[in-house]
Design a protein around this motif. Structure first.
Motif, PDB file in Angstrom:
ATOM      1  N   UNK A 242       0.835  -1.213   0.000  1.00 47.59           N
ATOM      2  CA  UNK A 242       0.000   0.000   0.000  1.00 47.59           C
ATOM      3  C   UNK A 242       0.866   1.258   0.000  1.00 47.59           C
ATOM      4  N   UNK A 243       1.903   1.276   0.842  1.00 44.81           N
ATOM      5  CA  UNK A 243       2.751   2.465   0.933  1.00 44.81           C
ATOM      6  C   UNK A 243       3.581   2.683  -0.327  1.00 44.81           C
ATOM      7  N   UNK A 244       3.862   1.616  -1.072  1.00 46.65           N
ATOM      8  CA  UNK A 244       4.568   1.784  -2.344  1.00 46.65           C
ATOM      9  C   UNK A 244       3.726   2.596  -3.321  1.00 46.65           C
ATOM     10  N   UNK A 245       2.406   2.405  -3.261  1.00 47.57           N
ATOM     11  CA  UNK A 245       1.504   3.123  -4.163  1.00 47.57           C
ATOM     12  C   UNK A 245       1.010   4.441  -3.562  1.00 47.57           C
ATOM     13  N   UNK A 246       1.076   4.552  -2.217  1.00 44.23           N
ATOM     14  CA  UNK A 246       0.597   5.763  -1.543  1.00 44.23           C
ATOM     15  C   UNK A 246       1.665   6.247  -0.553  1.00 44.23           C
ATOM     16  N   UNK A 247       2.808   6.704  -1.049  1.00 45.92           N
ATOM     17  CA  UNK A 247       3.915   7.100  -0.163  1.00 45.92           C
ATOM     18  C   UNK A 247       3.573   8.255   0.776  1.00 45.92           C
ATOM     19  N   UNK A 248       2.629   9.111   0.393  1.00 51.85           N
ATOM     20  CA  UNK A 248       2.264  10.237   1.256  1.00 51.85           C
ATOM     21  C   UNK A 248       1.571   9.779   2.534  1.00 51.85           C
ATOM     22  N   UNK A 249       1.038   8.564   2.537  1.00 49.58           N
ATOM     23  CA  UNK A 249       0.362   8.048   3.728  1.00 49.58           C
ATOM     24  C   UNK A 249       1.318   7.344   4.689  1.00 49.58           C
ATOM     25  N   UNK A 250       2.577   7.230   4.313  1.00 52.29           N
ATOM     26  CA  UNK A 250       3.527   6.539   5.190  1.00 52.29           C
ATOM     27  C   UNK A 250       3.733   7.354   6.466  1.00 52.29           C
ATOM     28  N   UNK A 251       3.613   6.724   7.642  1.00 55.52           N
ATOM     29  CA  UNK A 251       3.696   7.476   8.903  1.00 55.52           C
ATOM     30  C   UNK A 251       5.084   8.027   9.212  1.00 55.52           C
ATOM     31  N   UNK A 252       6.113   7.492   8.566  1.00 58.46           N
ATOM     32  CA  UNK A 252       7.477   7.946   8.844  1.00 58.46           C
ATOM     33  C   UNK A 252       8.029   8.795   7.708  1.00 58.46           C
TER      34      UNK A 252
END
Length: 253
Positions: free
Chosen positions: A44-54
């Motif tokens: 998921x974070x690969x496709x939505x990097x802006x949502x990564x908490x760090x």
């Protein structure tokens, strides 16, 4: 390559000293929380990097404090996600981050700050591995734990399409079959190339003048012998078998 059970278990035992066990994500099934030996948010974070908490911008602003990354050897992700199975659907219900200000190994929820009230479409497909029995072996290396019972769930775009209880022996057979299928993927080829590239880098450094300065001729000869041949296919496969979790490879079980 034919996997031999004794070789797999031998490899499992040897790597106990090589790394640190990871704090797992969590999953709630029928109002009971379990450890989850997968990380569905990776894709998921690969496709939505802006949502990564760090590494995303929603929690950490561009300040000097951004350099303070919540990191622990027992949690390379830096976060713990909690998922839930409800109405045969996988969903994300919480996301916690290591609290740097607490001075302790304490996690605080950042779910609302990142996602607000919106529903998170994970679009996850893979096989979830949920230990439900007694812990038999802990290799302290990634998720290389061995339990006497498991609950497996096949997920297709967040929908549960199959689930089954497995005992230890059935689970090992499943892992072997899944790895055999994984060997046919491009991801496997990439991992093999990376492993050989890393080995060549290690060889170059280990045999360099800078590293061998002060060594005796006998020690240098022994070092050269260790790097005489690149790792075999069997060696690489046994290493990847334990290190890699190819949950995206969907097989029958």
């Amino acid at each position: 390559m034919k996997f031999k059970l004794f070789l797999i278990l031998f490899t499992f035992s040897i790597i106990k000293i090589l790394g640190t066990g990871q704090q797992p994500d969590k999953i709630i099934i029928n109002n009971k929380e379990y450890d989850l030996l997968n990380n569905p948010l990776d894709a998921y974070f690969e496709k939505h990097p802006d949502d990564h908490p760090i590494y995303g911008p929603k929690i950490r602003k561009k300040t000097e404090k951004e350099l303070m990354i919540p990191f622990s050897t027992s949690n390379y992700r830096g976060y713990i996600a909690t998922f839930k199975i409800e109405n045969n659907t996988l969903s994300l219900v919480d996301l916690k981050l290591l609290d740097l200000d607490s001075g302790k190994d304490r996690y605080i929820s950042v779910f609302k700050k990142i996602f607000g009230d919106r529903k998170v479409d994970l679009n996850y497909s893979g096989i979830l591995v949920i230990p439900t029995g007694e812990l038999l072996e802990s290799a302290h290396f990634g998720y290389s734990y061995l339990y006497d019972k498991y609950h497996l769930m096949t997920i297709q775009r967040d929908a549960v399409i199959k689930e089954k209880e497995l005992n230890k022996d059935e689970f090992i057979r499943f892992k072997v079959d899944q790895f055999k299928a994984y060997k046919n993927t491009e991801e496997y080829k990439t991992e093999v190339k990376n492993h050989l590239k890393s080995w060549n880098g290690d060889k170059k450094f280990e045999l360099s003048r800078k590293n061998t300065r002060g060594m005796s001729k006998k020690e240098i000869a022994q070092l050269k012998k260790e790097y005489e041949f690149p790792p075999s296919e069997e060696h690489i496969n046994n290493f990847l078998f334990v290190l890699i979790n190819p949950d995206f490879v969907i097989i029958d079980y």
